[in-house]
Scaffold this motif. Structure first.
Motif, mmCIF file in Angstrom:
data_model
loop_
_atom_site.group_PDB
_atom_site.id
_atom_site.type_symbol
_atom_site.label_atom_id
_atom_site.label_comp_id
_atom_site.label_asym_id
_atom_site.label_seq_id
_atom_site.Cartn_x
_atom_site.Cartn_y
_atom_site.Cartn_z
ATOM 1 N N LEU A 135 0.895 -1.193 -0.037
ATOM 2 C CA LEU A 135 0.054 0.028 0.176
ATOM 3 C C LEU A 135 0.772 1.243 0.131
ATOM 4 O O LEU A 135 0.636 2.359 -0.845
ATOM 5 N N ARG A 136 1.878 1.037 0.728
ATOM 6 C CA ARG A 136 2.688 2.283 0.659
ATOM 7 C C ARG A 136 3.490 2.702 -0.675
ATOM 8 O O ARG A 136 3.364 3.892 -1.035
ATOM 9 N N LEU A 137 3.793 1.863 -1.241
ATOM 10 C CA LEU A 137 4.139 1.877 -2.888
ATOM 11 C C LEU A 137 3.083 2.421 -3.593
ATOM 12 O O LEU A 137 2.970 3.128 -4.402
ATOM 13 N N MET A 138 1.788 1.834 -3.612
ATOM 14 C CA MET A 138 0.722 2.071 -4.073
ATOM 15 C C MET A 138 0.541 3.659 -4.084
ATOM 16 O O MET A 138 0.075 4.390 -4.834
ATOM 17 N N VAL A 139 0.443 3.981 -2.868
ATOM 18 C CA VAL A 139 0.268 5.436 -2.303
ATOM 19 C C VAL A 139 1.382 6.645 -3.124
ATOM 20 O O VAL A 139 0.956 7.703 -3.667
ATOM 21 N N ASP A 140 2.483 6.089 -2.746
ATOM 22 C CA ASP A 140 3.417 6.950 -3.494
ATOM 23 C C ASP A 140 3.762 6.929 -4.887
ATOM 24 O O ASP A 140 4.535 7.587 -5.477
ATOM 25 N N ASN A 141 2.805 6.171 -5.632
ATOM 26 C CA ASN A 141 3.143 5.671 -7.035
ATOM 27 C C ASN A 141 3.966 6.367 -7.935
ATOM 28 O O ASN A 141 3.591 6.752 -9.012
ATOM 29 N N LYS A 142 5.185 6.423 -7.565
ATOM 30 C CA LYS A 142 6.230 6.848 -8.249
ATOM 31 C C LYS A 142 7.126 5.445 -9.090
ATOM 32 O O LYS A 142 7.822 5.701 -10.135
ATOM 33 N N LYS A 143 7.191 4.538 -8.301
ATOM 34 C CA LYS A 143 7.686 3.287 -8.944
ATOM 35 C C LYS A 143 6.668 2.536 -9.925
ATOM 36 O O LYS A 143 5.669 2.297 -9.460
ATOM 37 N N GLN A 174 25.188 10.392 8.770
ATOM 38 C CA GLN A 174 25.527 10.769 7.429
ATOM 39 C C GLN A 174 24.279 11.394 6.801
ATOM 40 O O GLN A 174 23.221 10.888 6.844
ATOM 41 N N GLU A 175 24.636 12.648 6.111
ATOM 42 C CA GLU A 175 23.425 13.417 5.567
ATOM 43 C C GLU A 175 23.128 12.781 4.351
ATOM 44 O O GLU A 175 23.821 12.353 3.420
ATOM 45 N N ILE A 176 21.947 12.507 4.224
ATOM 46 C CA ILE A 176 21.107 11.945 2.841
ATOM 47 C C ILE A 176 19.957 12.857 2.478
ATOM 48 O O ILE A 176 19.213 13.397 3.406
ATOM 49 N N SER A 177 19.565 12.841 1.038
ATOM 50 C CA SER A 177 18.285 13.556 0.914
ATOM 51 C C SER A 177 17.377 12.814 0.425
ATOM 52 O O SER A 177 17.278 11.699 0.361
ATOM 53 N N ILE A 178 16.150 13.159 1.122
ATOM 54 C CA ILE A 178 14.887 12.548 1.067
ATOM 55 C C ILE A 178 14.083 13.069 0.164
ATOM 56 O O ILE A 178 13.739 14.150 0.375
ATOM 57 N N THR A 179 13.693 12.320 -0.934
ATOM 58 C CA THR A 179 12.837 12.846 -1.934
ATOM 59 C C THR A 179 11.418 13.208 -1.664
ATOM 60 O O THR A 179 10.888 12.714 -0.531
ATOM 61 N N ALA A 180 10.816 13.893 -2.293
ATOM 62 C CA ALA A 180 9.379 14.448 -2.027
ATOM 63 C C ALA A 180 8.480 13.114 -2.155
ATOM 64 O O ALA A 180 8.950 12.400 -3.080
ATOM 65 N N ARG A 181 7.576 12.881 -1.423
ATOM 66 C CA ARG A 181 6.657 11.436 -1.456
ATOM 67 C C ARG A 181 5.353 11.671 -0.928
ATOM 68 O O ARG A 181 5.113 13.013 -0.162
ATOM 69 N N ARG A 182 4.441 10.768 -1.261
ATOM 70 C CA ARG A 182 3.008 10.705 -0.534
ATOM 71 C C ARG A 182 3.129 9.780 0.278
ATOM 72 O O ARG A 182 3.575 8.479 0.019
ATOM 73 N N VAL A 183 2.425 10.044 1.532
ATOM 74 C CA VAL A 183 2.406 8.932 2.634
ATOM 75 C C VAL A 183 1.007 9.030 3.059
ATOM 76 O O VAL A 183 0.267 9.882 3.171
#
Lengths: 94, 90
Positions: free
Chosen positions: A86-94, B67-76
């Protein structure tokens, strides 16, 4: 989408059941989940996620309006962790 | 509790066969998943609301190495439990 919309969609998909039966089934499903959470039980739904009850320690809080300090009791809160699918479905970038 | 226990409940209380009960339970969660994937909000009165939130890209840190990393924009997906349920728990 509300529970009623879900029931309608579900009935359209499973045409063999009456709206009354589907309605009853959906009530049973959420009731059994609510009951499990109330018992402090963990619910695990593959591909969807899991519900657990987390304990919150007592702490001093503040009324955001008046600024007055208030004592917050220890309490339990339901917590949902999204499953991988579901996490991947919601983020649907992949 | 797993899906099997929920299916068992539907089966006993509604008198449906195991297979029919399983179909209903599976389809219900599939419909919920599909509408969340579309970014829709799903509101179950007495249980809680599922909402999709947009998160902006930000700099994060690996808590183990620092270590610093960049977290991309995402939908959660977030879940807010219903007040009724929270009250019943305490």
């Amino acid at each position: 989408m509300t529970k009623n919309d879900l029931i309608k969609r579900l009935q359209e998909e499973l045409k063999t059941y009456s709206l009354k039966d589907v309605n009853y089934a959906v009530e049973i499903i959420f009731d059994s989940m609510t009951d499990a959470i109330k018992r402090g039980e963990r619910i695990e739904l593959r591909g969807f996620g899991s519900f657990v009850v987390r304990e919150r320690k007592p702490r001093m809080g503040r009324n955001p309006k008046s600024g007055a300090e208030v004592k917050l009791q220890e309490r339990k809160v339901p917590f949902f962790k999204t499953g991988k699918e579901l996490r991947l479905m919601v983020d649907n970038k992949k | 509790m797993t899906k099997i226990d929920i299916i068992q409940n539907v089966c006993e209380k509604l008198g449906f066969s195991k297979k029919d009960s399983a179909d209903i339970v599976e389809s219900l969660f599939d419909i919920i998943k599909d509408s969340l994937a579309k970014g829709e909000r799903v509101k179950i009165s007495g249980f809680g609301n599922f909402m999709v939130k947009e998160k902006r890209a930000r700099r994060g840190r690996n808590p183990q190495t620092g270590q610093e990393i960049s977290i991309t924009a995402r939908r959660v997906l977030t879940f807010k439990s219903s007040q009724v349920l929270r009250k019943a728990l305490n």
